[in-house]
Design a protein around this motif. Sequence first.
Motif, PDB file in Angstrom:
ATOM      1  N   MET A  32       3.908  -3.679  -9.018  1.00 25.02           N
ATOM      2  CA  MET A  32       3.711  -5.128  -8.869  1.00 25.02           C
ATOM      3  C   MET A  32       2.944  -5.354  -7.570  1.00 25.02           C
ATOM      4  O   MET A  32       3.548  -5.452  -6.503  1.00 25.02           O
ATOM      5  CB  MET A  32       5.069  -5.827  -8.811  1.00 25.02           C
ATOM      6  CG  MET A  32       6.031  -5.426  -9.932  1.00 25.02           C
ATOM      7  SD  MET A  32       7.595  -6.305  -9.882  1.00 25.02           S
ATOM      8  CE  MET A  32       8.425  -5.573  -8.480  1.00 25.02           C
ATOM      9  N   ASP A  33       1.637  -5.424  -7.653  1.00 27.55           N
ATOM     10  CA  ASP A  33       0.827  -5.463  -6.432  1.00 27.55           C
ATOM     11  C   ASP A  33      -0.012  -6.738  -6.357  1.00 27.55           C
ATOM     12  O   ASP A  33      -0.390  -7.298  -7.387  1.00 27.55           O
ATOM     13  CB  ASP A  33      -0.084  -4.219  -6.402  1.00 27.55           C
ATOM     14  CG  ASP A  33      -0.620  -3.941  -5.009  1.00 27.55           C
ATOM     15  OD1 ASP A  33      -0.083  -4.503  -4.028  1.00 27.55           O
ATOM     16  OD2 ASP A  33      -1.584  -3.152  -4.904  1.00 27.55           O
ATOM     17  N   GLY A  34      -0.285  -7.164  -5.135  1.00 29.07           N
ATOM     18  CA  GLY A  34      -1.213  -8.279  -4.923  1.00 29.07           C
ATOM     19  C   GLY A  34      -0.582  -9.572  -4.420  1.00 29.07           C
ATOM     20  O   GLY A  34      -1.255 -10.601  -4.343  1.00 29.07           O
ATOM     21  N   ASN A  35       0.690  -9.501  -4.050  1.00 25.57           N
ATOM     22  CA  ASN A  35       1.358 -10.714  -3.549  1.00 25.57           C
ATOM     23  C   ASN A  35       0.675 -11.260  -2.296  1.00 25.57           C
ATOM     24  O   ASN A  35       0.500 -12.473  -2.144  1.00 25.57           O
ATOM     25  CB  ASN A  35       2.819 -10.418  -3.177  1.00 25.57           C
ATOM     26  CG  ASN A  35       3.656 -10.042  -4.377  1.00 25.57           C
ATOM     27  OD1 ASN A  35       3.215 -10.198  -5.512  1.00 25.57           O
ATOM     28  ND2 ASN A  35       4.862  -9.545  -4.123  1.00 25.57           N
ATOM     29  N   GLY A  36       0.326 -10.352  -1.386  1.00 25.43           N
ATOM     30  CA  GLY A  36      -0.276 -10.766  -0.111  1.00 25.43           C
ATOM     31  C   GLY A  36      -1.620 -11.441  -0.328  1.00 25.43           C
ATOM     32  O   GLY A  36      -1.902 -12.507   0.234  1.00 25.43           O
ATOM     33  N   ARG A  37      -2.444 -10.824  -1.188  1.00 33.26           N
ATOM     34  CA  ARG A  37      -3.778 -11.402  -1.452  1.00 33.26           C
ATOM     35  C   ARG A  37      -3.668 -12.737  -2.187  1.00 33.26           C
ATOM     36  O   ARG A  37      -4.443 -13.656  -1.960  1.00 33.26           O
ATOM     37  CB  ARG A  37      -4.628 -10.401  -2.257  1.00 33.26           C
ATOM     38  CG  ARG A  37      -5.278  -9.352  -1.375  1.00 33.26           C
ATOM     39  CD  ARG A  37      -5.757  -8.165  -2.166  1.00 33.26           C
ATOM     40  NE  ARG A  37      -4.639  -7.307  -2.564  1.00 33.26           N
ATOM     41  CZ  ARG A  37      -4.733  -6.326  -3.461  1.00 33.26           C
ATOM     42  NH1 ARG A  37      -5.875  -6.096  -4.060  1.00 33.26           N
ATOM     43  NH2 ARG A  37      -3.678  -5.587  -3.733  1.00 33.26           N
ATOM     44  N   TRP A  38      -2.684 -12.847  -3.052  1.00 36.77           N
ATOM     45  CA  TRP A  38      -2.454 -14.116  -3.767  1.00 36.77           C
ATOM     46  C   TRP A  38      -2.166 -15.227  -2.755  1.00 36.77           C
ATOM     47  O   TRP A  38      -2.728 -16.322  -2.842  1.00 36.77           O
ATOM     48  CB  TRP A  38      -1.276 -13.941  -4.722  1.00 36.77           C
ATOM     49  CG  TRP A  38      -0.927 -15.153  -5.542  1.00 36.77           C
ATOM     50  CD1 TRP A  38      -1.432 -15.485  -6.765  1.00 36.77           C
ATOM     51  CD2 TRP A  38       0.008 -16.180  -5.193  1.00 36.77           C
ATOM     52  NE1 TRP A  38      -0.874 -16.658  -7.204  1.00 36.77           N
ATOM     53  CE2 TRP A  38       0.015 -17.112  -6.259  1.00 36.77           C
ATOM     54  CE3 TRP A  38       0.836 -16.422  -4.094  1.00 36.77           C
ATOM     55  CZ2 TRP A  38       0.822 -18.255  -6.255  1.00 36.77           C
ATOM     56  CZ3 TRP A  38       1.633 -17.554  -4.088  1.00 36.77           C
ATOM     57  CH2 TRP A  38       1.623 -18.462  -5.158  1.00 36.77           C
ATOM     58  N   LYS A  83       5.923   0.541   6.970  1.00 37.25           N
ATOM     59  CA  LYS A  83       4.829   0.442   7.962  1.00 37.25           C
ATOM     60  C   LYS A  83       4.406  -0.997   8.209  1.00 37.25           C
ATOM     61  O   LYS A  83       3.625  -1.258   9.113  1.00 37.25           O
ATOM     62  CB  LYS A  83       3.585   1.176   7.436  1.00 37.25           C
ATOM     63  CG  LYS A  83       3.699   2.662   7.380  1.00 37.25           C
ATOM     64  CD  LYS A  83       2.389   3.225   6.804  1.00 37.25           C
ATOM     65  CE  LYS A  83       2.581   4.666   6.390  1.00 37.25           C
ATOM     66  NZ  LYS A  83       1.632   5.061   5.337  1.00 37.25           N
ATOM     67  N   ARG A  84       4.834  -1.913   7.394  1.00 41.16           N
ATOM     68  CA  ARG A  84       4.388  -3.313   7.521  1.00 41.16           C
ATOM     69  C   ARG A  84       5.068  -3.985   8.709  1.00 41.16           C
ATOM     70  O   ARG A  84       6.070  -3.491   9.221  1.00 41.16           O
ATOM     71  CB  ARG A  84       4.712  -4.066   6.228  1.00 41.16           C
ATOM     72  CG  ARG A  84       3.939  -3.485   5.069  1.00 41.16           C
ATOM     73  CD  ARG A  84       4.138  -4.273   3.796  1.00 41.16           C
ATOM     74  NE  ARG A  84       3.347  -3.671   2.728  1.00 41.16           N
ATOM     75  CZ  ARG A  84       2.947  -4.297   1.638  1.00 41.16           C
ATOM     76  NH1 ARG A  84       3.280  -5.548   1.444  1.00 41.16           N
ATOM     77  NH2 ARG A  84       2.219  -3.672   0.730  1.00 41.16           N
ATOM     78  N   PRO A  85       4.515  -5.131   9.145  1.00 39.44           N
ATOM     79  CA  PRO A  85       5.155  -5.841  10.260  1.00 39.44           C
ATOM     80  C   PRO A  85       6.634  -6.106   9.953  1.00 39.44           C
ATOM     81  O   PRO A  85       7.009  -6.393   8.817  1.00 39.44           O
ATOM     82  CB  PRO A  85       4.377  -7.157  10.340  1.00 39.44           C
ATOM     83  CG  PRO A  85       3.073  -6.881   9.672  1.00 39.44           C
ATOM     84  CD  PRO A  85       3.329  -5.837   8.628  1.00 39.44           C
TER      85      PRO A  85
HETATM   86 MG    MG Z   1      -0.405  -4.080  -2.048  1.00 42.72          MG
END
Ligand code: MG
Length: 253
Positions: A32-38, A83-85
């Motif tokens: 399930m990818d792309g939440n940040g870009r959305w 690794k994320r903030p």
């Molecule tokens: Mg991603």
Amino acid sequence: MSMKLPFFKTKQESPIETNELTNVPEHVAIIMDGNGRWAKKKGLPRIAGHKEGMDVVKRTIELASKHNIKILTLFAFSTENWKRPKPEVEYLLRLPKEFLHTYLPDLIKNNVRIETIGDFDSLPDFTKEAVQYAKEQTKNNDGLLVNFALNYGSRSEIMRAIKLIMRDVDDEKLSLDKLDEDLLSTYLYTQGISDPDLLIRTSGERRLSNFLLWQLAYTEFWFTDVLWPDFSEEIFIEALMDFQKRSRRYGGI
Ligand code: MG
Ligand code: IPE
Ligand code: IPE
């Protein structure tokens, strides 16, 4: 409060004719990818994308049940996502609790069983407690199995399996000449669960990102540019229809 989205429609109200869906995959895994870009596209903070993504998880569970999928494995948090903030990591790890707080009664009602794969012990207590409770509450359900990959990384899963095997050999519980692919599989987090038939990744990335490296050996892959928060019944059906057309040969002819 969660939003009421159109996917809560009953089967009769469904906008999509799904009679032609045969040969439905038994086990579907989703990155399930792309939440940040959305969120970025909408000028919102990344966590707004994760929040929206959480509601889409519920919708996808409903759709999987509706279309008679037996197992749904959802990549929710990878061993690399640490690794994320810090605030984003914290938010992501609080989401299971929020998700279950909002949706567990519904999941129970719909006969869904909740399980996880990944390094569960290293999760924060608030995540572990909420998820453990959900596992307990749903353990006797025999409908759709929803398998959340939480703090999951495939290389660490394989490393762990090797260590467990070596320990069992040391303890003389296992002799090396008995070890074969089936037995090795029982040392993985996915023990007892069939390999995915279909892998879906949203957001346009075409990589596995350390997901189920062993288990995906003969899985059919399906990629879409749609970002996870925009994943819909239409897109899901598209993936399922494409799966129907695949010829799985497993090395044969
Ligand atoms: Mg991603
Ligand atoms: C998927 O969305 C959610 C997780 C990885 C936890 P991302 O947060 O990776 O969104 P993008 O890929 O940065 O858009
Ligand atoms: C994979 O997505 C992990 C999850 C969906 C939970 P990422 O966004 O973390 O993967 P990369 O960094 O693009 O490979």
